[in-house]
Scaffold this motif. Structure first.
Motif, PDB file in Angstrom:
ATOM      1  N   GLY A  39      92.232  65.948  85.692  1.00 34.73           N
ATOM      2  CA  GLY A  39      93.548  65.533  86.185  1.00 34.73           C
ATOM      3  C   GLY A  39      93.634  65.112  87.630  1.00 34.73           C
ATOM      4  N   ILE A  40      92.874  65.558  88.201  1.00 28.89           N
ATOM      5  CA  ILE A  40      92.794  65.092  89.906  1.00 28.89           C
ATOM      6  C   ILE A  40      92.616  63.515  89.736  1.00 28.89           C
ATOM      7  CG2 ILE A  40      91.542  64.930  91.968  1.00 28.89           C
ATOM      8  CD1 ILE A  40      91.456  68.003  91.816  1.00 28.89           C
ATOM      9  N   ALA A  41      91.543  63.258  88.828  1.00 28.49           N
ATOM     10  CA  ALA A  41      91.392  61.616  88.762  1.00 28.49           C
ATOM     11  C   ALA A  41      92.519  60.732  88.596  1.00 28.49           C
ATOM     12  CB  ALA A  41      90.238  61.606  87.772  1.00 28.49           C
ATOM     13  N   LEU A  42      93.530  61.343  88.158  1.00 26.65           N
ATOM     14  CA  LEU A  42      94.816  60.603  87.667  1.00 26.65           C
ATOM     15  C   LEU A  42      95.918  60.647  88.967  1.00 26.65           C
ATOM     16  CD1 LEU A  42      95.089  61.350  83.926  1.00 26.65           C
ATOM     17  CD2 LEU A  42      94.282  59.362  84.790  1.00 26.65           C
ATOM     18  N   VAL A  43      95.672  61.253  89.969  1.00 27.96           N
ATOM     19  CA  VAL A  43      96.523  61.237  91.134  1.00 27.96           C
ATOM     20  C   VAL A  43      96.757  59.749  91.330  1.00 27.96           C
ATOM     21  CG1 VAL A  43      96.817  62.069  93.421  1.00 27.96           C
ATOM     22  CG2 VAL A  43      95.701  63.473  91.702  1.00 27.96           C
ATOM     23  N   PRO A  44      97.968  59.225  91.830  1.00 27.48           N
ATOM     24  CA  PRO A  44      98.028  57.892  92.138  1.00 27.48           C
ATOM     25  C   PRO A  44      97.667  57.660  93.360  1.00 27.48           C
ATOM     26  CG  PRO A  44     100.007  59.160  91.382  1.00 27.48           C
ATOM     27  CD  PRO A  44      99.005  59.947  91.471  1.00 27.48           C
ATOM     28  N   GLU A  45      97.300  56.466  93.550  1.00 26.56           N
ATOM     29  CA  GLU A  45      96.896  55.863  94.968  1.00 26.56           C
ATOM     30  C   GLU A  45      97.644  56.252  96.137  1.00 26.56           C
ATOM     31  OE1 GLU A  45      95.138  51.985  97.308  1.00 26.56           O
ATOM     32  OE2 GLU A  45      95.789  51.886  95.233  1.00 26.56           O
ATOM     33  N   PRO A  46      98.981  56.205  96.021  1.00 24.78           N
ATOM     34  CA  PRO A  46      99.795  56.566  97.317  1.00 24.78           C
ATOM     35  C   PRO A  46      99.590  57.958  97.727  1.00 24.78           C
ATOM     36  CG  PRO A  46     101.076  55.089  95.917  1.00 24.78           C
ATOM     37  CD  PRO A  46     100.027  55.623  95.142  1.00 24.78           C
ATOM     38  N   LEU A  47      99.545  58.928  96.735  1.00 21.14           N
ATOM     39  CA  LEU A  47      99.228  60.107  97.209  1.00 21.14           C
ATOM     40  C   LEU A  47      98.032  60.558  97.876  1.00 21.14           C
ATOM     41  CD1 LEU A  47     100.980  62.066  94.285  1.00 21.14           C
ATOM     42  CD2 LEU A  47     101.865  61.840  96.315  1.00 21.14           C
ATOM     43  N   TRP A  48      96.809  59.797  97.465  1.00 16.64           N
ATOM     44  CA  TRP A  48      95.622  59.847  97.916  1.00 16.64           C
ATOM     45  C   TRP A  48      95.706  59.464  99.402  1.00 16.64           C
ATOM     46  CZ3 TRP A  48      92.347  63.315  96.600  1.00 16.64           C
ATOM     47  CH2 TRP A  48      92.263  63.480  95.322  1.00 16.64           C
ATOM     48  N   TRP A  49      96.484  58.275  99.830  1.00 20.29           N
ATOM     49  CA  TRP A  49      96.646  57.665 101.021  1.00 20.29           C
ATOM     50  C   TRP A  49      97.319  58.741 101.899  1.00 20.29           C
ATOM     51  CZ3 TRP A  49      94.093  54.222 103.391  1.00 20.29           C
ATOM     52  CH2 TRP A  49      93.508  52.956 102.556  1.00 20.29           C
ATOM     53  N   LEU A  50      98.428  59.456 101.401  1.00 14.51           N
ATOM     54  CA  LEU A  50      99.126  60.369 102.202  1.00 14.51           C
ATOM     55  C   LEU A  50      98.266  61.489 102.441  1.00 14.51           C
ATOM     56  CD1 LEU A  50     101.984  61.279 103.396  1.00 14.51           C
ATOM     57  CD2 LEU A  50     102.790  62.024 100.934  1.00 14.51           C
ATOM     58  N   LEU A  51      97.951  62.008 101.517  1.00 13.36           N
ATOM     59  CA  LEU A  51      96.672  63.218 101.884  1.00 13.36           C
ATOM     60  C   LEU A  51      95.878  62.642 102.771  1.00 13.36           C
ATOM     61  CD1 LEU A  51      96.073  66.193 101.080  1.00 13.36           C
ATOM     62  CD2 LEU A  51      94.492  64.959  99.384  1.00 13.36           C
ATOM     63  N   GLY A  52      94.998  61.738 102.770  1.00  8.71           N
ATOM     64  CA  GLY A  52      93.925  61.169 103.759  1.00  8.71           C
ATOM     65  C   GLY A  52      94.545  61.142 105.029  1.00  8.71           C
ATOM     66  N   ALA A  53      95.848  60.645 104.975  1.00  7.96           N
ATOM     67  CA  ALA A  53      96.391  60.265 106.434  1.00  7.96           C
ATOM     68  C   ALA A  53      96.517  61.744 107.153  1.00  7.96           C
ATOM     69  CB  ALA A  53      97.819  59.850 106.349  1.00  7.96           C
TER      70      ALA A  53
END
Length: 185
Positions: A99-113
């Motif tokens: 399920g984590i593999a399907l997290v959209p890219e903008p959310l990964w960017w937000l979490l990373g920031a």
């Protein structure tokens, strides 16, 4: 001696040292640098002492200080919890990771920031590699869907009778057939 006195008087006399002043253009005076460093360290320590000289007595200050101490231990304990979950129920853990593999890219960017600004990291230095990794992960969405289906089949097959073989695929394995034939004699 008058000429020599005149030369040395010009270079070293009159409470000036022209050689020393010229050398300090190219190389720092070590003693003066040590004094500046000591003064800076003393000023820094005095600033910290002034900041913490008055104890914070309010409940809000104590609450915020406690809240500031939560994220790092929570992240460390969360990772340890994930490791325990992976060992105790691997199928449940693998389903969640799919399920984590399907997290959209903008959310990964937000979490990373958020994480990188909180910990003071420089997230932008590896941003290009991160973006390529996320794009490759999103390209695997059909594979993730198949894996979740296979994991659900494993979960459903976990309730079968002991000794019964689960069907993990319709293809015949010649090596396994040869091994079975050799051990059934």
């Amino acid at each position: 001696m008058g000429v020599i006195d005149l030369i040395f008087g010009t270079l070293f006399g009159g409470s000036r040292n022209v050689v020393k002043e010229t050398a300090e253009i190219f190389r720092e005076n070590a003693e003066a640098g040590a004094v500046r460093s000591h003064d800076l360290q003393t000023a820094t320590l005095q600033q910290f002492a002034a900041e913490f000289a008055h104890p914070r007595k309010g409940w809000f200050d104590r609450f915020i200080d406690g809240l500031n101490r939560v994220p790092r231990p929570a992240m460390a304990l969360g990772v340890l919890g994930l490791m325990v979950a992976a060992m105790t129920d691997p199928i449940w853990f693998a389903s969640r990771m799919q399920g984590i593999a399907l997290v959209p890219e903008p959310l990964w960017w937000l979490l990373g920031a958020i994480v990188s600004f909180y910990f003071g990291a420089r997230h932008q230095a590896k941003g290009q590699d991160f973006q390529q990794s996320i794009a490759a992960t999103m390209a695997r969405a059909p594979e993730v869907t198949r894996n979740i289906g296979a994991l659900q089949a494993l979960t459903a097959g976990a309730g079968q009778a002991p000794g019964a073989e689960a069907d993990y695929g319709s293809g015949e394995n010649p090596a396994l057939t040869d091994w079975r034939d050799a051990h059934e004699r």
